[in-house]
Design a protein around this motif. Structure first.
Motif, mmCIF file in Angstrom:
data_model
loop_
_atom_site.group_PDB
_atom_site.id
_atom_site.type_symbol
_atom_site.label_atom_id
_atom_site.label_comp_id
_atom_site.label_asym_id
_atom_site.label_seq_id
_atom_site.Cartn_x
_atom_site.Cartn_y
_atom_site.Cartn_z
ATOM 1 N N LEU A 1 -7.884 88.223 56.519
ATOM 2 C CA LEU A 1 -7.319 89.548 56.789
ATOM 3 C C LEU A 1 -7.459 89.946 58.253
ATOM 4 O O LEU A 1 -6.626 90.698 58.776
ATOM 5 N N ASP A 2 -8.463 89.412 58.944
ATOM 6 C CA ASP A 2 -8.605 89.667 60.380
ATOM 7 C C ASP A 2 -7.447 89.069 61.176
ATOM 8 O O ASP A 2 -7.133 89.533 62.266
ATOM 9 N N LEU A 3 -6.794 88.032 60.616
ATOM 10 C CA LEU A 3 -5.654 87.398 61.289
ATOM 11 C C LEU A 3 -4.358 88.193 61.127
ATOM 12 O O LEU A 3 -3.430 88.024 61.908
ATOM 13 N N ALA A 4 -4.290 89.026 60.093
ATOM 14 C CA ALA A 4 -3.034 89.695 59.736
ATOM 15 C C ALA A 4 -2.351 90.423 60.888
ATOM 16 O O ALA A 4 -1.138 90.316 61.047
ATOM 17 N N PRO A 5 -3.078 91.169 61.717
ATOM 18 C CA PRO A 5 -2.368 91.862 62.787
ATOM 19 C C PRO A 5 -1.843 90.922 63.883
ATOM 20 O O PRO A 5 -0.997 91.303 64.670
ATOM 21 N N MET B 1 -10.294 89.542 44.239
ATOM 22 C CA MET B 1 -8.895 89.174 44.464
ATOM 23 C C MET B 1 -8.017 90.415 44.568
ATOM 24 O O MET B 1 -7.094 90.465 45.376
ATOM 25 N N SER B 2 -8.293 91.442 43.769
ATOM 26 C CA SER B 2 -7.465 92.656 43.798
ATOM 27 C C SER B 2 -7.515 93.333 45.168
ATOM 28 O O SER B 2 -6.490 93.827 45.658
ATOM 29 N N VAL B 3 -8.666 93.340 45.808
ATOM 30 C CA VAL B 3 -8.802 93.943 47.140
ATOM 31 C C VAL B 3 -8.002 93.131 48.159
ATOM 32 O O VAL B 3 -7.279 93.692 48.988
ATOM 33 N N PHE B 4 -8.113 91.809 48.087
ATOM 34 C CA PHE B 4 -7.380 90.942 49.010
ATOM 35 C C PHE B 4 -5.872 91.127 48.829
ATOM 36 O O PHE B 4 -5.133 91.316 49.804
ATOM 37 N N LEU B 5 -5.401 91.101 47.582
ATOM 38 C CA LEU B 5 -3.966 91.240 47.323
ATOM 39 C C LEU B 5 -3.441 92.605 47.737
ATOM 40 O O LEU B 5 -2.334 92.706 48.265
ATOM 41 N N ASP B 6 -4.216 93.654 47.515
ATOM 42 C CA ASP B 6 -3.794 94.997 47.947
ATOM 43 C C ASP B 6 -3.591 95.032 49.458
ATOM 44 O O ASP B 6 -2.621 95.615 49.951
ATOM 45 N N ALA B 7 -4.486 94.407 50.208
ATOM 46 C CA ALA B 7 -4.365 94.386 51.670
ATOM 47 C C ALA B 7 -3.162 93.559 52.112
ATOM 48 O O ALA B 7 -2.422 93.955 53.019
ATOM 49 N N SER C 1 2.207 95.416 56.030
ATOM 50 C CA SER C 1 1.398 94.217 56.269
ATOM 51 C C SER C 1 2.283 93.089 56.787
ATOM 52 O O SER C 1 3.420 92.927 56.341
ATOM 53 N N ALA C 2 1.752 92.310 57.703
ATOM 54 C CA ALA C 2 2.499 91.167 58.240
ATOM 55 C C ALA C 2 2.784 90.135 57.156
ATOM 56 O O ALA C 2 3.672 89.305 57.303
ATOM 57 N N TRP C 3 2.030 90.175 56.067
ATOM 58 C CA TRP C 3 2.181 89.186 54.991
ATOM 59 C C TRP C 3 2.745 89.787 53.724
ATOM 60 O O TRP C 3 2.690 89.180 52.658
ATOM 61 N N GLN C 4 3.308 90.958 53.818
ATOM 62 C CA GLN C 4 3.808 91.660 52.636
ATOM 63 C C GLN C 4 4.788 90.811 51.832
ATOM 64 O O GLN C 4 4.776 90.835 50.605
#
Length: 166
Positions: A46-50, A68-74, A80-83
């Motif tokens: 998630l630190d890579l996302a931006p 997993m739910s927290v990761f998927l929500d992010a 999100s760049a990975w939406q």
């Protein structure tokens, strides 16, 4: 984090896979020509996302540091760049049913570690070939006829693409 970079190739991020599973995933993906990066856990990913876009995410279940739910929500959060990235969960056979809960809730598919070498590349290629979706609600009516049986259903699509709808 280890990065392989091929110019113009779609990029895939392996998240939370143990070293042996990461090697299997890299070997399975080699014929596809995708660039592969790894992140040891969910927070590192998630630190890579931006900073970095990925066309696909291959995520271990369970993650070593996040539910997993927290990761998927992010990952799927608006903006999100990975939406819209393809997201495959990789897990052991014993945990497959637990991981299947996330299909349609951020994950596209679940693959067991045992089958990953055989199906990972094909699944990822099919998911990457799916046209981007456009959010929108469109009413529809479906009529099914079979012999003397007729069933009419009113429905609503949630999003559309050139290759399908939900």
């Amino acid at each position: 984090m280890v990065m392989d970079r091929e110019v113009g190739a779609p990029a895939v991020l392996l998240v939370g896979l143990d070293p042996a599973s990461a090697v299997k995933a890299r070997e399975a993906l080699a014929p596809t020509g995708v660039a592969v990066a790894t992140a040891a856990d969910g927070r590192t990913a998630l630190d890579l996302a931006p900073h970095r876009r990925f066309a696909g995410l291959i995520v271990a279940y369970p993650l070593p540091d996040l539910p997993m739910s927290v990761f998927l929500d992010a990952v799927r959060r608006r903006g999100s760049a990975w939406q819209s990235a393809a997201l495959l969960i990789v897990t052991g056979l014993a945990l497959r049913a637990d991981a299947e809960v996330y299909v349609g809730r951020g994950a596209n598919r679940v693959v067991t570690l045992e089958e990953a070498g055989l199906v990972l590349a094909d699944l990822l290629e099919r998911l990457l070939a799916t046209a981007p979706r456009v959010a929108g609600k469109v009413p529809g009516r479906i009529e099914v006829r079979a012999d003397s049986f007729v069933r009419r259903v009113l429905c609503q699509t949630w999003n559309l693409s050139a290759t399908g709808m939900l």
